[in-house]
Every structure is written in C-alpha cells, then in structure tokens.
Write a protein that holds these residues in place. Structure first.
Motif, PDB file in Angstrom:
ATOM      1  N   ASP A 112     -19.110 -17.493   0.110  1.00 46.62           N
ATOM      2  CA  ASP A 112     -18.717 -18.224  -1.086  1.00 46.62           C
ATOM      3  C   ASP A 112     -18.418 -17.257  -2.233  1.00 46.62           C
ATOM      4  O   ASP A 112     -18.540 -16.033  -2.096  1.00 46.62           O
TER       5      ASP A 112
ATOM      6  N   ALA B 200     -18.023 -23.338   7.870  1.00 46.09           N
ATOM      7  CA  ALA B 200     -17.092 -23.969   6.938  1.00 46.09           C
ATOM      8  C   ALA B 200     -15.727 -23.322   7.109  1.00 46.09           C
ATOM      9  O   ALA B 200     -15.626 -22.107   7.298  1.00 46.09           O
TER      10      ALA B 200
ATOM     11  N   TYR C 230     -15.136 -25.927  -2.118  1.00 44.39           N
ATOM     12  CA  TYR C 230     -16.556 -25.858  -2.503  1.00 44.39           C
ATOM     13  C   TYR C 230     -16.730 -24.956  -3.728  1.00 44.39           C
ATOM     14  O   TYR C 230     -17.429 -25.313  -4.692  1.00 44.39           O
ATOM     15  N   ASP C 231     -16.099 -23.780  -3.711  1.00 44.45           N
ATOM     16  CA  ASP C 231     -16.166 -22.884  -4.871  1.00 44.45           C
ATOM     17  C   ASP C 231     -15.598 -23.564  -6.113  1.00 44.45           C
ATOM     18  O   ASP C 231     -16.163 -23.449  -7.216  1.00 44.45           O
TER      19      ASP C 231
ATOM     20  N   ALA D  67     -15.464 -31.759  -4.308  1.00 49.19           N
ATOM     21  CA  ALA D  67     -16.475 -31.946  -3.263  1.00 49.19           C
ATOM     22  C   ALA D  67     -15.924 -32.805  -2.130  1.00 49.19           C
ATOM     23  O   ALA D  67     -16.159 -32.530  -0.940  1.00 49.19           O
TER      24      ALA D  67
ATOM     25  N   ALA E 146     -13.479 -30.751  -0.048  1.00 49.12           N
ATOM     26  CA  ALA E 146     -14.174 -29.812   0.842  1.00 49.12           C
ATOM     27  C   ALA E 146     -14.574 -30.506   2.134  1.00 49.12           C
ATOM     28  O   ALA E 146     -14.420 -29.951   3.233  1.00 49.12           O
TER      29      ALA E 146
ATOM     30  N   GLY F  29     -21.294 -28.920   1.796  1.00 42.17           N
ATOM     31  CA  GLY F  29     -20.442 -29.952   1.209  1.00 42.17           C
ATOM     32  C   GLY F  29     -21.164 -31.278   1.134  1.00 42.17           C
ATOM     33  O   GLY F  29     -21.090 -31.990   0.125  1.00 42.17           O
TER      34      GLY F  29
ATOM     35  N   LEU G 235     -23.991 -30.971  -1.558  1.00 48.85           N
ATOM     36  CA  LEU G 235     -23.432 -31.077  -2.901  1.00 48.85           C
ATOM     37  C   LEU G 235     -23.101 -32.526  -3.238  1.00 48.85           C
ATOM     38  O   LEU G 235     -23.430 -33.012  -4.334  1.00 48.85           O
TER      39      LEU G 235
END
Length: 471
Positions: free
Chosen positions: A4, A13, A21-22, A39, A42, A52, A55
């Motif tokens: 990440d 991922a 995601y970043d 989100a 992702a 994911g 989050l």
C-alpha cells in the motif's frame, strides 16, 4: 505481494484494488464522501480483498447510526463466513478481529486490538484513523493523545499524509490538556495540508478550551474555503464557529449558522449533525432563550433516529430536543427504553456501560431541567461531572452538561456550589465572557454587587477587545 501507499504489505489484492484502497484512505483522512465510492471500487476490483471489507465495515460502524451498523454487519457476514483467517497475514487477521469486535458493539476491545496493530505497524493509516475515532467516541483523552503519539516517529515530513497524522495528534494533545503543544502541532498540520479539516478542527478546539474565541473566529475566517464545504465535517466545524459567536455575544450570527448549515437546506439528517444542532440550541435555552420553532423541527428530525439504543451520546441530544420542544413524554419513553436496554444480556457492548454510568443520569437531568426541577438536576449531574467523558465526545461537546449543572446550581440556590463551579471555569479560561457573566450572577447572589458589576464589565471588555489581543 501488493504494497500500500505507506509501505505495508497486502496479502491478497489486485493492483487496481490497492489503488482504490489507497485513494479511500486518502479520502478517509480528509473526511470526504468519496471514501465510500473508493472503498466500493476497491471491492468491485477484488471482491475478496480483506482490508477492503474491513474498511467498508469501519465506514458503516463509525457513523454512530444503528441502521448503518446493521447494514455493515449484513455486508460483512458473507465475506467473513467464507474467510479462512489462518491464511491471512497477521496484520490483516488482526484487522478482521478488531472490526468483528466493533460489529459486536465492543468499542473497548476494538480500540485495544487496533492499538496492538499500530505497535507493530505504526504506518497503518487505517488502524490509526479508526482507532482515533474509537478513542473519540469513548472519550478517552489519554488514548487520543498516545495512540497517535506512539506511532508518530515512524512518519516523516515527506509522507503525503504526515500532516493528517499530525492533525490527529493535535486533537489528542488538546483533549489531554496540552494546549500550547496542540496549537503548535495543529498549525503545522494545516501548514502541510491546508485541507486537513481534522487538523483545523484540532486548532479550533484548542482556542475554544482557552477561551480565545476571537482568535478562533479569525482562524476559521482565514481558512473558510478549506473547511466549510466538501467534507463530512463541514457542519461540525460550523458548530464551533457558532460557539465562538455565542461567546462573542452574537446570537444572531449563531442562529444564522444554525439555519443555513446545522439545519440548513443541505443537511443530511445524520445524528452527528443533529447533535450539533441540539447542543447549540441548548446553550441558548440555558440562558433563557427558548427557540421554540427550531426545537420543534429538530425534535421531528430526531424522532426516527431515537428508537434504538446504540450510542448514549446521541441519546442525550435526542432527549434535549424532545424535552426542549415540550415533548417530554417522548423523552421519558426514550429513557424508559434505555432502562430496559440495560436489563438485556449484551456482554461486551460498550454502549451499555456508557448508558448506565453517564447516559441515563444526563438524560434524566435534562428532562428535569426543562421541568424546572433544579435540585434534582444537581443531584443527577454532580456525581457524574468528573467522568462524563465516559460516554464519548469532546470537552467542548460535553461542556453542555457542565453548563447545565452550573445553571441548575444557580437556579436552585446552591450559591456555594455555583461559586465553586464558576471558579473552576474562570481559572481555566479567564478570557471567556461567558465565565465572567456567570461569575457576576453568582457573586451577586452571594451579595457582592461590586464584584458582580466588575465581572460584567470584564465580560463586556473581552467581547469588544481589539482583535489580536485576546491572549
């Protein structure tokens, strides 16, 4: 293996999922609605992406809305059912365990588990951000400070989100009472990232706690374009502006903010927004300004939100609206429902302890305040005044409880108690006109008219002091 933005390995991922995601973490740190879309994207790119799903669950749980929490549980359940956690890297396995605790209503365990993650992975921005919000919702000033402070040395000035981490640290410093350091760190955070609304918020809190209301007004005015639109946090920072306006004696300005922002045409109807609205109107109510029409509309807005126990801090503000609008029966029903809720067997649910220790006494006190039963208000609030933080919020938000206790002490004739309460406030914030006006009321009740007149003169002088000289 994917990595990440902050250099942490992701066990599984796709590159596209990591990119979204970043982006989501970036938006989360800036409190922007785009976090939800990123989100989702992702997970669209990689439906099995563990962080994911984690989050997405945090996003649903940290709104303090029962419906959002229920939806988060329903979304997470099928992913969790198919997940073999033994195949996950340790950090991701720990995140799954932490978010499961939160899904079960255990804020305390979730916060502790997130703390363990950041001990080993201090650059885990998700663990820091989610943990920081947990500390806020549980009113844990030490953790607000030390969770971020303990990770800060692993971050560097050239990190894109170093300013955001500083902004979180500044808020923790403020809540822990380190006002000079908080101002220094918060100003640096906003210098690095002018759109860091949490960093701006930390500086604003610091000025509030010091009674430097004119400084706060100037600070917000100078950065209006950076904090007033485009984030989940617009309303709350406008609420702080409203507090400054009340301190300055500008009720019209505070009500304009209420009508155009707090309950304006763009309001979302979330509990986080409505509690700010209730808290502003209650401060006016304490001073004898009954905004009946505004209270009636706000009570209507709270009615569909107040049926289910989820977060005691929200319950307090719903009770404010019901009681102040004359719908005392609804306030009493909410209280009775929460009393029944405490009898339910819900092991580990943090909100039960919050409700028992602080939420119910405060809710009962606010109903009695509206009824004019000020002796009872004092009896209910005095025992909790030093641990009212246990049901969450900030010092600035919880000050409404302390002000209610003070006002009831004055109105019930407990002049000595009122003198003590005012003395505490005045010696912490000697530049607050409100504190000097309350000092005037109390000293007059004790028979010292000269001291009362001097206190009122001091309050007037502070409200008309030359900008730049409010230190």
């Amino acid at each position: 293996m994917a990595i990440d933005e902050h250099g942490l390995a992701l066990g599984s991922a796709s590159p596209a999922a990591v990119r979204h995601y970043d982006n989501a973490i970036h938006e989360l740190l800036h409190f922007r609605a785009e976090v939800v879309d990123e989100a989702r994207l992702a997970l669209d790119e990689d439906p099995g992406f563990p962080l994911g799903h984690v989050l997405a669950a945090y996003l649903g749980l940290l709104t303090t809305e029962p419906d959002d929490a229920r939806a988060a549980r329903e979304r997470f359940a099928p992913f969790r059912a198919d997940l073999d956690t033994s195949r996950l890297p340790p950090r991701e396995r720990a995140h799954v365990e932490a978010v499961e605790s939160l899904l079960d209503g255990d804020f305390t365990t979730c916060g502790a588990l997130l703390g363990r993650i950041t001990e080993e992975y201090p650059r885990d921005a998700l663990a820091l951000a989610a943990g920081h919000q947990i500390d806020f919702f549980t009113g844990d000033a030490r953790a607000l400070r030390d969770r971020i402070g303990g990770a800060l040395s692993a971050w560097h000035e050239d990190d894109r989100h170093f300013g955001n981490v500083l902004g979180m640290y500044a808020f923790g410093l403020e809540e822990a009472g380190h006002y000079d350091r908080s101002e220094e760190v918060g100003l640096r955070a906003v210098e690095l990232d002018p759109r860091d609304v949490w960093g701006i918020h930390a500086v604003v809190h610091t000025y509030e706690m010091q009674g430097r209301f004119q400084h706060g007004i100037r600070y917000l005015d100078d950065r209006l374009d950076d904090w007033s639109t485009g984030t989940f946090f617009n309303v709350h920072n406008w609420w702080h502006y409203g507090l400054y306006a009340l301190e300055a004696g500008d009720t019209a300005r505070a009500l304009h903010i209420y009508d155009t922002v707090l309950q304006g045409p763009d309001r979302t109807g979330t509990a986080l927004e409505m509690l700010d609205a209730a808290a502003l109107l209650w401060r006016l109510l304490l001073e004898g300004d009954d905004q009946a029409e505004r209270w009636a509309a706000l009570a209507d807005a709270w009615a569909p939100k107040a049926g289910e126990a989820f977060y005691a801090f929200n319950d307090m503000h719903a009770v404010m609206a019901f009681a102040a609008s004359g719908r005392v029966a609804e306030a009493e029903r909410l209280i009775a429902d929460r009393e029944s809720y405490l009898a339910e067997d819900r092991p580990g649910v943090t909100n039960q302890a919050m409700t028992a220790r602080v939420g119910l006494p405060v809710c009962r006190a606010f109903v009695r305040y509206v009824r004019g039963e000020h002796e009872e208000v004092v009896d209910l609030l005095y025992p909790v005044r030093h641990h009212v933080n246990e049901f969450g919020g900030s010092h600035a938000q919880r000050d409404v409880v302390q002000r209610t206790l003070l006002e009831s002490a004055i109105r019930s004739g407990h002049a000595d108690l009122a003198r003590v309460l005012v003395s505490e406030r005045l010696n912490l914030r000697p530049t607050s006109p409100f504190n000097w006006l309350k000092h005037a009321e109390v000293t007059e009740a004790l028979g010292d008219r000269a001291a009362a007149a001097a206190a009122r003169t001091r309050a007037d002088g502070l409200r008309t002091s030359v900008p730049g000289h409010d230190r």
